[in-house]
Scaffold this motif. Sequence first.
Motif, PDB file in Angstrom:
ATOM      1  N   ALA A   1      33.267  16.427 -12.696  1.00 48.24           N
ATOM      2  CA  ALA A   1      34.296  15.489 -12.266  1.00 48.24           C
ATOM      3  C   ALA A   1      35.589  15.847 -12.971  1.00 48.24           C
ATOM      4  O   ALA A   1      35.584  16.205 -14.154  1.00 48.24           O
ATOM      5  CB  ALA A   1      33.896  14.053 -12.592  1.00 48.24           C
TER       6      ALA A   1
ATOM      7  N   SER B   1      34.654  10.120  -2.786  1.00 44.97           N
ATOM      8  CA  SER B   1      34.076  10.770  -3.964  1.00 44.97           C
ATOM      9  C   SER B   1      32.958   9.949  -4.589  1.00 44.97           C
ATOM     10  O   SER B   1      32.168  10.472  -5.379  1.00 44.97           O
ATOM     11  CB  SER B   1      35.157  11.024  -5.019  1.00 44.97           C
ATOM     12  N   ARG B   2      32.869   8.677  -4.237  1.00 41.12           N
ATOM     13  CA  ARG B   2      31.883   7.806  -4.863  1.00 41.12           C
ATOM     14  C   ARG B   2      30.465   8.081  -4.381  1.00 41.12           C
ATOM     15  O   ARG B   2      29.513   7.471  -4.864  1.00 41.12           O
ATOM     16  CB  ARG B   2      32.263   6.344  -4.656  1.00 41.12           C
ATOM     17  N   GLN B   3      30.312   8.994  -3.429  1.00 43.29           N
ATOM     18  CA  GLN B   3      28.978   9.416  -3.016  1.00 43.29           C
ATOM     19  C   GLN B   3      28.328  10.317  -4.074  1.00 43.29           C
ATOM     20  O   GLN B   3      27.123  10.536  -4.044  1.00 43.29           O
ATOM     21  CB  GLN B   3      29.055  10.154  -1.682  1.00 43.29           C
ATOM     22  N   SER B   4      29.136  10.835  -4.986  1.00 38.69           N
ATOM     23  CA  SER B   4      28.622  11.729  -6.022  1.00 38.69           C
ATOM     24  C   SER B   4      28.045  10.928  -7.183  1.00 38.69           C
ATOM     25  O   SER B   4      28.734  10.085  -7.764  1.00 38.69           O
ATOM     26  CB  SER B   4      29.756  12.632  -6.541  1.00 38.69           C
TER      27      SER B   4
ATOM     28  N   GLY C   1      26.474  17.871 -12.441  1.00 40.17           N
ATOM     29  CA  GLY C   1      27.642  17.269 -11.826  1.00 40.17           C
ATOM     30  C   GLY C   1      28.900  17.655 -12.557  1.00 40.17           C
ATOM     31  O   GLY C   1      28.872  18.083 -13.708  1.00 40.17           O
TER      32      GLY C   1
ATOM     33  N   ASP D   1      39.246  13.974  -8.977  1.00 39.16           N
ATOM     34  CA  ASP D   1      38.334  12.974  -8.442  1.00 39.16           C
ATOM     35  C   ASP D   1      38.705  11.560  -8.901  1.00 39.16           C
ATOM     36  O   ASP D   1      38.452  10.589  -8.186  1.00 39.16           O
ATOM     37  CB  ASP D   1      36.901  13.270  -8.886  1.00 39.16           C
TER      38      ASP D   1
ATOM     39  N   ALA E   1      27.576  11.953 -10.138  1.00 38.77           N
ATOM     40  CA  ALA E   1      28.360  12.272 -11.334  1.00 38.77           C
ATOM     41  C   ALA E   1      29.613  11.407 -11.408  1.00 38.77           C
ATOM     42  O   ALA E   1      29.959  10.876 -12.471  1.00 38.77           O
ATOM     43  CB  ALA E   1      28.737  13.755 -11.344  1.00 38.77           C
ATOM     44  N   ILE E   2      30.303  11.241 -10.283  1.00 41.31           N
ATOM     45  CA  ILE E   2      31.506  10.414 -10.255  1.00 41.31           C
ATOM     46  C   ILE E   2      31.160   8.969 -10.582  1.00 41.31           C
ATOM     47  O   ILE E   2      31.848   8.302 -11.365  1.00 41.31           O
ATOM     48  CB  ILE E   2      32.198  10.498  -8.883  1.00 41.31           C
TER      49      ILE E   2
ATOM     50  N   GLU F   1      20.535  17.920 -10.410  1.00 38.63           N
ATOM     51  CA  GLU F   1      21.777  18.522  -9.941  1.00 38.63           C
ATOM     52  C   GLU F   1      22.883  18.324 -10.968  1.00 38.63           C
ATOM     53  O   GLU F   1      23.234  17.198 -11.307  1.00 38.63           O
ATOM     54  CB  GLU F   1      22.191  17.881  -8.621  1.00 38.63           C
TER      55      GLU F   1
END
Length: 300
Positions: A93, A271-274, A91, A139, A276-277, A89
């Motif tokens: 940010a 946002s920390r579920q991503s 990402g 983000d 990429a982040i 996937e």
Amino acid sequence: MTQLPPLNGLRAFEAAGRRLTFRAAADELGVTQGAVAQQVRHLESHLGQPLFERLPKGLALTPAGRSYHAQISMAFDDMRRATDSLKPEPGDAMISVTPTFAAKWLIPNLPEFSALHPDIDLQILATERVSSFHSDGIDLAIRQGRPPFGASLDAIRLFQHNIIAVAAPSLLENHPLPLATATIAHLPKLHDSHDLWPAFLKRLNIQDQSAHGLRLSQTTLAVDAALSGQGIALVSHFLVARDISAGNLVQVTPEVMQGDHEFYLLVQRKSRQSPAIEAVIAWLTSTAELESSDPATATP
């Protein structure tokens, strides 16, 4: 098992059923209009019934074609989702930083980030104003200040605000280092919006006697002016560590003034579920920690 219809015919039918012209379907699929028409005819022959009414200015689905198209479209959507789930996937940010932080630290370090994370699109919003996580869609943010910054934000300290005086070697010809207080008093000063010179000179017990100096709106402009030999700038050490290591700037006095506001990385907890982040956070914190502990860039 009943033989499945030809896949090319199904693709042509699905596209033509959405576009309602063979030409538009052909443009989407990258084939000729004749090829789409032929593939649809083969499908109709396989099924034993027409799927389209051929009209002077396009196509219309027959009742059977309309029902069949709805099911085929869902099947293609399922295949697209199944295929997408197998792909890494990508990402993205967005990070908000000051122009100085962007120009003097983040952008010079970005090649390393891009090499480590080629699949992450890091967007940089460089502005002096305080960006909103909600209205600006950011983000992450790098800000100077003191916690707490907000109930929904995690704050990670990246750098102390260790302020030093720097100048280009060309400005210091015939002046041994560290500079004598009288020399600092007479050399031109580069001022930015933080107005740090009065407090710095007071620490050195120096009365400014320079005939002129520049006043600039951003620290990055003061650093650029220092690089061109126009005066002494006051700046946080980590922002000029590269230029000092390269010999483009020198620290003119060992005096270090601790600023009130340190540099923090702020991130919304949701946002920390991503992934990429999290990757951006890990890279920023590890790079800042490495530079802070590197003897070549450590503050004297």
